[in-house]
Design a protein around this motif. Structure first.
Motif, PDB file in Angstrom:
ATOM      1  N   ASP A 185       0.816  -1.282   0.056  1.00 29.53           N
ATOM      2  CA  ASP A 185       0.148   0.005   0.074  1.00 29.53           C
ATOM      3  C   ASP A 185       0.801   1.200   0.149  1.00 29.53           C
TER       4      ASP A 185
ATOM      5  N   ASP B 105      -4.777   7.792   3.191  1.00 30.69           N
ATOM      6  CA  ASP B 105      -5.960   8.084   2.437  1.00 30.69           C
ATOM      7  C   ASP B 105      -6.068   7.576   1.031  1.00 30.69           C
TER       8      ASP B 105
ATOM      9  N   ARG C  48      -6.754   3.935   1.283  1.00 33.09           N
ATOM     10  CA  ARG C  48      -8.227   3.349   1.218  1.00 33.09           C
ATOM     11  C   ARG C  48      -9.031   3.604   0.002  1.00 33.09           C
ATOM     12  N   ARG C  49      -8.560   4.365  -0.531  1.00 34.60           N
ATOM     13  CA  ARG C  49      -9.402   4.622  -1.969  1.00 34.60           C
ATOM     14  C   ARG C  49      -9.058   3.626  -3.063  1.00 34.60           C
ATOM     15  N   TRP C  50      -7.790   2.811  -3.064  1.00 37.58           N
ATOM     16  CA  TRP C  50      -7.370   1.851  -3.935  1.00 37.58           C
ATOM     17  C   TRP C  50      -8.289   0.616  -3.406  1.00 37.58           C
ATOM     18  N   ARG C  51      -8.270   0.558  -1.894  1.00 34.99           N
ATOM     19  CA  ARG C  51      -9.017  -0.643  -1.535  1.00 34.99           C
ATOM     20  C   ARG C  51     -10.421  -0.574  -1.698  1.00 34.99           C
ATOM     21  N   SER C  52     -10.988   0.474  -1.839  1.00 29.74           N
ATOM     22  CA  SER C  52     -12.535   0.661  -2.179  1.00 29.74           C
ATOM     23  C   SER C  52     -12.789   0.642  -3.678  1.00 29.74           C
ATOM     24  N   GLY C  53     -11.679   0.584  -4.329  1.00 27.78           N
ATOM     25  CA  GLY C  53     -11.918   0.944  -5.972  1.00 27.78           C
ATOM     26  C   GLY C  53     -12.414   2.195  -6.522  1.00 27.78           C
ATOM     27  N   GLU C  54     -11.729   3.026  -5.534  1.00 23.49           N
ATOM     28  CA  GLU C  54     -12.125   4.834  -6.198  1.00 23.49           C
ATOM     29  C   GLU C  54     -10.844   5.516  -6.063  1.00 23.49           C
TER      30      GLU C  54
END
Length: 476
Positions: free
Chosen positions: A36, A72, A75-81
């Motif tokens: 990450d 931050d 978190r975006r990568w993990r949520s596909g955003e």
């Protein structure tokens, strides 16, 4: 000198870590969950700790803020955003590009510069894209040296061989790129300041078309652009920083194409090549040979390659040098006596030659710059691309402000680069080989104005087909 042969490195790099990955590899790793962005920032922080005492690339760092931004991004990568190709990717910015809260000393020791009260357009675009701004990189006094020698920062050294220069004025950006402080670094260029670190550090770089990357303080010939270890990272950077901003009154209309498009084919292109600048320093035979070999590669792939005569002359080179001396003299003369004494003596002597230049002479020099633009466009207009050296010589000792040691001389090493600043055409550099003692040699690839994507595509093709061994980092 570094541990190289004429064909490239013969010694292994120090251990590769997450700090060395390209933007593409970082994005793929984030998407796959292999690592990450916080881990990447930590790896870059380790690299900085190992290299910075020697190379001296950074003026300001804020790794805690970068780690928070990295969390931050993770978190975006993990949520596909994810926000795009630079989300969670470490970058640096040259100290003359504004970051809110960070002072901008322009490389010199005079005064106590106040923190910037705003972000420059480049800073805003990178932040919006989720890039992790690790810090600001150093430059020499007022950016008027082609080295890493600064009255404020001391000497910035090559991560390939600390005895050698980084080039300048984007000295810290070049050193950070070569050392592996993340994949993308933003510099500025008014006469070669992005491309010169490119040739002397074995990097890929782009000086964009004038107005393509917005600035909040545009100036005649001044551009900002990326430095990286691969052309692909230049292309990724341009998708983010190459968007318009109304604060730049010289901005170009939005680019609607694709900087990352594949399929470049030299067949049928008209390509010019020259290894004699027509003024300034003579071109080292090893540098000329590397450029000629690159031209032969394009010709073998079907391009129509034609050698052209020099279009610069000593008068044009001297006039732009004098114009800049007057500009810097205005800055220098505004300082108090004690602050003037803090300016690097080489730069102080150089700009003092602009003290008594008459207004009519300044105007003549300005008109001469327009002539430089005219002759450059005229000489290159019939070609899709122009190949040349970036600089006539290979890297010189780090302690020297310039390739020559005489501030009374015009800048005789920028005769290949400065024409494209004044003609507003894009020009990239890519590593093309090595001298017999292992110093890197850059190939300059210039194109028609607005064809930044085409220049990058040609540089990517050369990088992929020439397969020049990557330079060896010996520091850290």
């Amino acid at each position: 000198m570094g541990q190289h042969s004429a064909g490239g490195p013969v010694a292994p790099d120090p251990a590769t870590t997450l700090a060395d990955l390209s933007g593409e590899a970082l994005a793929a790793g984030y998407a796959a969950g292999d690592f990450d962005p916080v881990e990447v920032v930590d790896a870059v922080a380790e690299r900085i700790a190992a290299c910075e005492p020697t190379i001296n690339a950074l003026w300001h760092t804020d790794l805690d803020t970068a780690r928070a931004a990295a969390a931050d991004a993770g978190r975006r990568w993990r949520s596909g955003e994810a926000r795009g190709p630079l989300d969670g990717v470490p970058v640096t910015i040259k100290e003359n590009i504004a970051r809110r809260g960070v002072p901008m000393p322009s490389g010199h020791a005079a005064g106590d510069p106040a923190p910037a009260d705003h972000d420059a357009p480049i800073t805003e675009r990178l932040t919006e894209a989720g890039a992790l701004i690790l810090g600001s990189t150093v430059m020499p006094d007022w950016g008027m040296l082609s080295s890493g020698v600064s009255s404020r920062h001391g000497i910035t050294r090559s991560p390939l061989d600390p005895a050698l220069t980084t080039g300048g004025s984007s000295s810290g950006a070049g050193a950070a790129a070569a050392a592996g402080y993340g994949p993308i670094h933003i510099g500025s260029d008014i006469g070669g300041s992005i491309r010169l670190p490119g040739t002397w550090l074995g990097l890929a770089t782009l000086k964009p078309s004038f107005g393509r990357v917005p600035l909040d303080a545009p100036y005649l010939g001044r551009c900002a652009g990326p430095l990286a270890r691969t052309v692909d990272d230049l292309r990724r950077a341009m998708t983010v920083i190459g968007r318009p901003d109304d604060r730049d009154y010289s901005e170009l209309p939005p680019y609607e194409g694709d900087y990352t498009a594949s399929g470049f084919d030299p067949a049928g292109l008209r390509i010019a090549v020259h290894t004699t600048a027509g003024c300034g320093m003579g071109t080292d035979p090893e540098v000329a040979a590397a450029v000629d070999a690159a031209a032969e590669r394009f010709a073998a792939a079907g391009a129509e390659v034609e050698r052209i005569e020099p279009f610069m002359d000593e008068g044009l080179l001297s006039d732009v040098d004098r114009f800049w001396r007057v500009r810097s003299w205005v800055d220098y003369s505004a300082l108090g006596i004690e602050d003037q004494r803090r300016i690097l003596p080489y730069v102080a002597r150089w700009c003092t030659a602009g003290a008594d230049v008459a207004g009519s002479e300044v105007l003549r020099c300005y008109q001469s710059i327009q002539t430089m633009r005219q002759v450059t466009v005229r000489a290159t207009a019939g070609f899709d691309l122009v190949l040349s050296p970036v600089a006539p010589v290979a890297a010189f000792p780090a302690e020297r402000p310039m390739p020559f040691d005489d501030p009374d001389q015009p800048m005789g090493h920028i005769s290949y680069t400065v024409p494209y600043n004044m003609s507003e055409q894009p020009a990239a550099s890519v590593n093309a080989g090595y001298t017999g003692d292992g110093r890197t040699i850059g190939l300059q690839i210039a194109g028609r104005r607005f064809d930044d994507a085409g220049v990058l595509a040609a540089a990517a093709w050369f990088e992929a087909t020439a397969r020049v061994p990557a330079p060896v980092r010996t520091v850290g």
